[in-house]
Design a protein around this motif. Structure first.
Motif, PDB file in Angstrom:
ATOM      1  N   SER A 172     -18.563 -11.439 -14.022  1.00 25.27           N
ATOM      2  CA  SER A 172     -17.438 -11.802 -13.151  1.00 25.27           C
ATOM      3  C   SER A 172     -16.637 -10.569 -12.752  1.00 25.27           C
ATOM      4  O   SER A 172     -16.499  -9.612 -13.518  1.00 25.27           O
ATOM      5  N   GLN A 173     -16.098 -10.602 -11.550  1.00 27.31           N
ATOM      6  CA  GLN A 173     -15.284  -9.490 -11.072  1.00 27.31           C
ATOM      7  C   GLN A 173     -14.550  -9.911  -9.809  1.00 27.31           C
ATOM      8  O   GLN A 173     -14.842 -10.942  -9.215  1.00 27.31           O
ATOM      9  N   GLY A 174     -13.576  -9.093  -9.412  1.00 29.62           N
ATOM     10  CA  GLY A 174     -12.935  -9.246  -8.118  1.00 29.62           C
ATOM     11  C   GLY A 174     -12.146 -10.507  -7.887  1.00 29.62           C
ATOM     12  O   GLY A 174     -12.073 -10.999  -6.768  1.00 29.62           O
ATOM     13  N   HIS A 175     -11.484 -11.038  -8.909  1.00 32.65           N
ATOM     14  CA  HIS A 175     -10.758 -12.284  -8.727  1.00 32.65           C
ATOM     15  C   HIS A 175      -9.284 -12.088  -8.387  1.00 32.65           C
ATOM     16  O   HIS A 175      -8.568 -13.060  -8.152  1.00 32.65           O
ATOM     17  N   TRP A 176      -8.819 -10.845  -8.393  1.00 30.13           N
ATOM     18  CA  TRP A 176      -7.460 -10.545  -7.937  1.00 30.13           C
ATOM     19  C   TRP A 176      -7.393  -9.055  -7.642  1.00 30.13           C
ATOM     20  O   TRP A 176      -8.376  -8.344  -7.821  1.00 30.13           O
ATOM     21  N   GLY A 177      -6.258  -8.579  -7.158  1.00 34.25           N
ATOM     22  CA  GLY A 177      -6.200  -7.240  -6.587  1.00 34.25           C
ATOM     23  C   GLY A 177      -5.778  -6.104  -7.484  1.00 34.25           C
ATOM     24  O   GLY A 177      -5.785  -4.954  -7.051  1.00 34.25           O
ATOM     25  N   GLY A 178      -5.384  -6.362  -8.736  1.00 34.12           N
ATOM     26  CA  GLY A 178      -5.049  -5.260  -9.617  1.00 34.12           C
ATOM     27  C   GLY A 178      -3.580  -4.855  -9.558  1.00 34.12           C
ATOM     28  O   GLY A 178      -2.740  -5.536  -8.981  1.00 34.12           O
ATOM     29  N   ILE A 179      -3.294  -3.695 -10.168  1.00 34.32           N
ATOM     30  CA  ILE A 179      -1.926  -3.188 -10.297  1.00 34.32           C
ATOM     31  C   ILE A 179      -1.804  -1.882  -9.518  1.00 34.32           C
ATOM     32  O   ILE A 179      -2.669  -1.007  -9.616  1.00 34.32           O
ATOM     33  N   ILE A 180      -0.718  -1.747  -8.752  1.00 29.23           N
ATOM     34  CA  ILE A 180      -0.443  -0.533  -7.988  1.00 29.23           C
ATOM     35  C   ILE A 180       0.909   0.024  -8.422  1.00 29.23           C
ATOM     36  O   ILE A 180       1.922  -0.680  -8.361  1.00 29.23           O
ATOM     37  N   LEU A 181       0.912   1.278  -8.872  1.00 28.43           N
ATOM     38  CA  LEU A 181       2.157   1.988  -9.176  1.00 28.43           C
ATOM     39  C   LEU A 181       2.356   3.078  -8.142  1.00 28.43           C
ATOM     40  O   LEU A 181       1.475   3.918  -7.939  1.00 28.43           O
ATOM     41  N   LEU A 182       3.512   3.082  -7.473  1.00 26.67           N
ATOM     42  CA  LEU A 182       3.803   4.069  -6.438  1.00 26.67           C
ATOM     43  C   LEU A 182       4.968   4.953  -6.884  1.00 26.67           C
ATOM     44  O   LEU A 182       6.004   4.452  -7.331  1.00 26.67           O
ATOM     45  N   GLY A 183       4.759   6.279  -6.772  1.00 29.24           N
ATOM     46  CA  GLY A 183       5.758   7.217  -7.248  1.00 29.24           C
ATOM     47  C   GLY A 183       6.134   8.265  -6.228  1.00 29.24           C
ATOM     48  O   GLY A 183       5.694   8.251  -5.074  1.00 29.24           O
ATOM     49  N   ARG A 184       6.955   9.232  -6.680  1.00 29.14           N
ATOM     50  CA  ARG A 184       7.539  10.249  -5.811  1.00 29.14           C
ATOM     51  C   ARG A 184       7.072  11.662  -6.138  1.00 29.14           C
ATOM     52  O   ARG A 184       7.742  12.634  -5.780  1.00 29.14           O
ATOM     53  N   ALA A 185       5.955  11.801  -6.824  1.00 26.43           N
ATOM     54  CA  ALA A 185       5.409  13.127  -7.074  1.00 26.43           C
ATOM     55  C   ALA A 185       4.655  13.595  -5.822  1.00 26.43           C
ATOM     56  O   ALA A 185       4.379  12.805  -4.921  1.00 26.43           O
ATOM     57  N   PRO A 186       4.291  14.879  -5.740  1.00 24.32           N
ATOM     58  CA  PRO A 186       3.631  15.394  -4.529  1.00 24.32           C
ATOM     59  C   PRO A 186       2.251  14.801  -4.306  1.00 24.32           C
ATOM     60  O   PRO A 186       1.537  14.432  -5.246  1.00 24.32           O
ATOM     61  N   THR A 187       1.878  14.723  -3.039  1.00 21.76           N
ATOM     62  CA  THR A 187       0.536  14.354  -2.630  1.00 21.76           C
ATOM     63  C   THR A 187       0.127  15.263  -1.489  1.00 21.76           C
ATOM     64  O   THR A 187       0.976  15.857  -0.823  1.00 21.76           O
TER      65      THR A 187
ATOM     66  N   ILE B 228     -10.595  -5.695  -5.220  1.00 19.90           N
ATOM     67  CA  ILE B 228     -10.967  -6.379  -3.983  1.00 19.90           C
ATOM     68  C   ILE B 228     -11.184  -5.338  -2.904  1.00 19.90           C
ATOM     69  O   ILE B 228     -10.352  -4.446  -2.711  1.00 19.90           O
ATOM     70  N   ALA B 229     -12.291  -5.436  -2.190  1.00 21.46           N
ATOM     71  CA  ALA B 229     -12.541  -4.561  -1.050  1.00 21.46           C
ATOM     72  C   ALA B 229     -12.006  -5.235   0.200  1.00 21.46           C
ATOM     73  O   ALA B 229     -12.547  -6.245   0.656  1.00 21.46           O
ATOM     74  N   ILE B 230     -10.913  -4.680   0.743  1.00 21.80           N
ATOM     75  CA  ILE B 230     -10.351  -5.221   1.971  1.00 21.80           C
ATOM     76  C   ILE B 230     -11.267  -4.885   3.138  1.00 21.80           C
ATOM     77  O   ILE B 230     -11.589  -5.711   3.972  1.00 21.80           O
ATOM     78  N   SER B 231     -11.690  -3.605   3.187  1.00 21.77           N
ATOM     79  CA  SER B 231     -12.661  -3.107   4.157  1.00 21.77           C
ATOM     80  C   SER B 231     -13.222  -1.827   3.571  1.00 21.77           C
ATOM     81  O   SER B 231     -12.758  -1.343   2.524  1.00 21.77           O
ATOM     82  N   ASP B 232     -14.240  -1.236   4.226  1.00 23.51           N
ATOM     83  CA  ASP B 232     -14.846  -0.018   3.715  1.00 23.51           C
ATOM     84  C   ASP B 232     -13.800   1.085   3.615  1.00 23.51           C
ATOM     85  O   ASP B 232     -13.159   1.439   4.598  1.00 23.51           O
ATOM     86  N   GLY B 233     -13.588   1.618   2.425  1.00 24.05           N
ATOM     87  CA  GLY B 233     -12.607   2.669   2.220  1.00 24.05           C
ATOM     88  C   GLY B 233     -11.184   2.159   2.072  1.00 24.05           C
ATOM     89  O   GLY B 233     -10.251   2.953   1.991  1.00 24.05           O
ATOM     90  N   ASN B 234     -11.013   0.853   2.024  1.00 23.82           N
ATOM     91  CA  ASN B 234      -9.674   0.273   1.867  1.00 23.82           C
ATOM     92  C   ASN B 234      -9.761  -0.802   0.799  1.00 23.82           C
ATOM     93  O   ASN B 234     -10.007  -1.966   1.092  1.00 23.82           O
ATOM     94  N   GLU B 235      -9.569  -0.385  -0.451  1.00 24.37           N
ATOM     95  CA  GLU B 235      -9.855  -1.279  -1.570  1.00 24.37           C
ATOM     96  C   GLU B 235      -8.696  -1.351  -2.553  1.00 24.37           C
ATOM     97  O   GLU B 235      -7.855  -0.463  -2.631  1.00 24.37           O
ATOM     98  N   LEU B 236      -8.696  -2.427  -3.300  1.00 23.65           N
ATOM     99  CA  LEU B 236      -7.796  -2.594  -4.429  1.00 23.65           C
ATOM    100  C   LEU B 236      -8.609  -2.386  -5.697  1.00 23.65           C
ATOM    101  O   LEU B 236      -9.687  -2.941  -5.845  1.00 23.65           O
ATOM    102  N   GLN B 237      -8.110  -1.583  -6.620  1.00 22.78           N
ATOM    103  CA  GLN B 237      -8.841  -1.239  -7.841  1.00 22.78           C
ATOM    104  C   GLN B 237      -8.311  -2.058  -9.021  1.00 22.78           C
ATOM    105  O   GLN B 237      -7.498  -2.961  -8.854  1.00 22.78           O
ATOM    106  N   GLY B 238      -8.731  -1.657 -10.229  1.00 23.60           N
ATOM    107  CA  GLY B 238      -8.096  -2.211 -11.414  1.00 23.60           C
ATOM    108  C   GLY B 238      -6.669  -1.699 -11.510  1.00 23.60           C
ATOM    109  O   GLY B 238      -5.708  -2.460 -11.570  1.00 23.60           O
TER     110      GLY B 238
END
Length: 544
Positions: A297-312, A361-371
């Motif tokens: 089983s896999q891909g039943h929800w979109g995972g956790i996203i943490l967004l911060g203010r460090a450099p990118t 969840i893969a929204i589209s190629d290169g646009n995905e939600l991870q664990g």
């Protein structure tokens, strides 16, 4: 992740190594008849001489390294093998039988280790290679769940098992800030799943909220659930979602939107479990029935996203450079939620002793939600003892930032285990990537280290992996892919691949005056560490 695309001489690779050092038969009886009986002593049959296990011949460069050409530029297999051989204490001719699953079969280190704490004080001093010191190492037990991808043993339950939510006491109520779910439209009857009471989280958490462990209660979130609002690259402090040890949080499978938990810049997630009471983020199927999830089983929800203010490194139009807004970029998988800033010590909270099950969840190629997705989280964010299990995309993907991680288990991911890019600069120690036994999707790596198509953007991706174990089962080109002008240092590792899969795949996509990016000599003006550095890594490639 989006597809994004740097050897110098062996002497230059050696210089990188020096830089690191600065920073280990039957009896025969005659039938009786008239007269005497004659007994004939048999000639002893000599004991069979055991046949020694065949010693594999020395690995060839073509077996060890995969070659990928980008923009007409290649790093040959011979060059890649030379980079590894330029390091110290590496064994490129190892065999996979030294591992029993993710555990080494002996407490003797597979090759001489070095002390990673001499590189940075974040690292724990060790004298062995791989994430585990031997067959009796218990450091990954209890807080992880067990599966066919990786058996950690100990008291950990099967990943397919319903979490230990407990028995509901009469009169137990949902805590303040959550709402008791009802049985349906207009119903006053409390909804239950698998016999557990459901307490719903608000989709927009705009004030600090604590989820205590209450026996028999599980917390549910629906759709894109956000902690705080985006306070920008330089804004103030937001709100905090606190989750206590032993709590189970699950995604709502009764509606069609992508369920995920997102923590905006300025806000925090404090999910701090214990070894015996980890916090579990999982699917509704996993909560509702012991047979609700299987080993695949896999891909039943979109995972956790943490967004911060460090450099990118990669900036949205109108940010970075001479613009008044520091470099920032929208995170993939959702719309209009940004990460990035200038605070390397930024904190998005703490995640410790946490399991993330059946996400991605893969929204589209290169646009995905991870664990778990980290967008420019800073070094003030504490991340340790985290397991991502059966993600339909990457186990963990890191976009920029400066967070350090310790004790990380990626089990059963369908794409890359650890994916780092967009100028991430940090340290990771005690890391395991064990792909699903049936094989993840093609082009799935145990780790993928990337930068971007403009390979000299700053900050340059540069990470150090120490005490890592990669068990590669997917038929990808290799277990380790490094490309895009990124830098990397590998210390005290074990890499095992199946037949027809190499161990490394180093790619350069641009030719500069200094050489091919990713493998050219160090250039401090460009934060360039030089060619990848390997020290004390045991490789068992090609199913050997």
């Amino acid at each position: 992740m989006a597809s994004h695309m740097r050897i110098g001489t062996i002497l230059m690779a050696s210089s990188a190594c020096l830089a690191l050092a600065g920073c280990g038969g039957a009896d025969s009886v005659a039938s009786p008849g008239a007269g005497s009986v004659t007994i004939v002593s048999p000639t002893p049959t000599p004991a069979a001489t055991p046949t020694p296990s065949a010693t594999p011949s020395a690995i060839t460069a073509a077996q060890f390294a995969a070659v990928t050409t980008v923009n007409g530029i290649s790093v040959t297999a011979d060059e890649q093998l030379a980079i590894v051989n330029a390091g110290s204490n590496n064994n490129v001719n190892g065999v996979g039988s030294v591992l029993n699953g993710v555990y080494p079969t002996s407490a003797t280190s597979l090759t001489t280790a070095i002390d990673p704490s001499t590189i940075n004080s974040f690292f724990t001093s060790t004298n062995y290679v791989g994430a585990l010191s031997g067959p009796t190492d218990t450091s990954f037990q209890g807080w992880t769940c067990n599966s066919t991808a990786a058996e950690f043993g100990g008291s950990g339950a099967r990943c397919t098992a319903v979490p230990a939510i407990g028995t509901l006491a009469s009169g137990a109520a949902c805590p303040s800030g959550t709402t008791a779910a009802t049985g349906g439209s207009g119903s006053a009857t409390a909804a239950t799943i698998g016999g557990f009471k459901i307490c719903d989280l608000p989709q927009a958490i705009t004030s600090s909220l604590t989820l205590p462990r209450i026996a028999g209660i599980a917390y549910r979130f629906t759709g894109q659930t956000e902690v705080g609002t985006d306070l920008g690259a330089t804004g103030g402090s937001g709100v905090t979602l606190t989750i206590e040890p032993g709590v189970t949080v699950f995604a709502n499978a009764n509606e069609s939107t992508n369920d995920l938990l997102l923590v905006n810049r300025g806000s925090k997630l404090n999910a701090i479990g214990t070894r015996d009471a980890p916090i579990i983020f999982t699917s509704q199927q996993n909560v509702s029935s012991a047979t609700g999830e299987s080993e695949t089983s896999q891909g039943h929800w979109g995972g956790i996203i943490l967004l911060g203010r460090a450099p990118t490194a990669v900036c949205a139009t109108g940010s970075g450079g001479s613009n008044p807004t520091p470099c920032q970029l929208a995170i993939e998988g959702v719309t209009g939620r940004f990460y990035g800033g200038t605070n390397t010590a930024d904190s998005s909270g703490q995640m410790s002793y946490v399991q993330i099950r059946y996400s991605g969840i893969a929204i589209s190629d290169g646009n995905e939600l991870q664990g778990l997705t980290l967008g420019a989280t800073g070094s003030g964010t504490v991340l340790d003892h985290i397991q991502s299990h059966n993600s339909a995309d990457d186990g963990i993907e890191i976009f920029g930032g400066t967070s350090n991680l310790k004790y990380i288990a990626i089990t059963g991911a369908d794409d890359d285990g650890f994916d780092i890019d967009n100028g991430y600069r940090g340290f990771i120690q005690f890391m395991i990537a064990a792909q699903r036994t049936s094989g993840a999707t093609v082009d799935s790596f145990s780790t993928e280290i990337d930068s971007n198509n403009a390979e000299d953007l700053l900050p340059r991706t540069f990470a150090t992996y120490a005490n890592f174990t990669f068990v590669q089962t997917a038929l990808a080109p290799a277990a380790i892919r490094q490309r895009g002008g990124s830098d990397m240092r590998f210390v005290n590792g074990v890499v095992k691949t199946v037949s027809n899969v190499a161990c490394v795949n180093i790619i350069a996509g641009e030719q500069t005056s200094g050489g091919r990016t990713t493998v050219r000599p160090a250039d401090t003006t460009l934060q360039d560490f030089g060619p990848p550095s390997f020290n004390s890594v045991y490789f068992a490639c090609q199913g050997r």
